[in-house]
Design an enzyme around this catalytic site. Structure first.
Site, mmCIF file in Angstrom:
data_model
loop_
_atom_site.group_PDB
_atom_site.id
_atom_site.type_symbol
_atom_site.label_atom_id
_atom_site.label_comp_id
_atom_site.label_asym_id
_atom_site.label_seq_id
_atom_site.Cartn_x
_atom_site.Cartn_y
_atom_site.Cartn_z
ATOM 1 N N HIS A 66 0.837 -1.203 0.000
ATOM 2 C CA HIS A 66 0.000 0.000 0.000
ATOM 3 C C HIS A 66 0.870 1.251 0.000
ATOM 4 O O HIS A 66 1.991 1.230 0.519
ATOM 5 C CB HIS A 66 -0.929 -0.012 1.219
ATOM 6 N N THR B 251 12.400 -8.903 4.393
ATOM 7 C CA THR B 251 12.104 -7.604 3.795
ATOM 8 C C THR B 251 13.088 -7.237 2.697
ATOM 9 O O THR B 251 12.889 -6.246 2.006
ATOM 10 C CB THR B 251 12.126 -6.493 4.865
ATOM 11 N N ARG C 76 17.894 -11.225 8.783
ATOM 12 C CA ARG C 76 19.273 -10.886 8.432
ATOM 13 C C ARG C 76 20.050 -12.194 8.274
ATOM 14 O O ARG C 76 19.639 -13.237 8.786
ATOM 15 C CB ARG C 76 19.919 -9.991 9.489
#
Length: 185
Positions: free
Chosen positions: A114, A164, A179
């Site tokens: 979004h 991410t 990570r």
């Protein structure tokens, strides 16, 4: 003039309330409900329904019900793919898995995103970015892959990780945000 489906697949802002997209999501929910209602003994029926739901299904692919997706036609899984119970594929853009991928229970893969600007977000429009997973990847239970990430061949994503960023090949990642924990020799 591009359709909302064309905008969605191009990664442009699109209106998810578009009647065609809404009908496509209803179709996917219907097929997923029928798939979820099958028993272990109905292997042929499961395979037919999975091939009807997903864009591409490699040989010996297994998806344990329940499974959820937005459209289905943007999901491709390679050969010897295995998804455990309760996986979710929000496929407003392509989600592609290579061969021999293993997904733990409750893995979620998201392509829609979004707008950050609240006024733009209030319009209800969204965009989507593809997610690509290479060969021989193991994704632990309850891990989340966010829009636009690529996971390299042979990677391992720890349970509960929130991915991410791109994951390099032959690495173990974990945490929120995920990570690199170590490389795989």
């Amino acid at each position: 003039m591009a359709t909302e489906t064309e905008r969605m697949l191009a990664g442009e802002l699109y209106d998810p309330s578009d009647p065609t997209l809404a009908a496509d999501r209803a179709r996917a929910r219907d097929i997923a409900r029928r798939y979820d209602a099958t028993s272990e003994a109905e292997r042929d029926r499961r395979e037919r329904l999975l091939r009807e739901l997903f864009d591409a299904v490699g040989e010996d692919a297994t998806v344990q019900p329940p499974v959820r997706c937005d459209y289905g036609y943007n999901v491709a899984v390679g050969g010897d793919f295995f998804a455990n119970y309760g996986c979710v594929f929000l496929d407003s853009n392509p989600i592609e898995f290579g061969d021999r991928c293993l997904l733990g229970p409750g893995v979620h893969v998201y392509t829609p995103t979004h707008p950050l600007d609240p006024d733009e977000r209030a319009t209800g429009r969204e965009r989507a970015e593809p997610v690509t997973v290479g060969d021989d990847v193991w994704i632990g239970g309850r891990a989340v892959l966010n829009p636009g990430v690529t996971v390299g061949d042979g990677a391992v994503i720890a349970s509960g990780a929130v991915v991410t960023r791109n994951v390099p090949a032959r690495t173990v990642v974990g945490g929120n945000p995920a990570r690199v924990i170590r490389e795989i020799e």
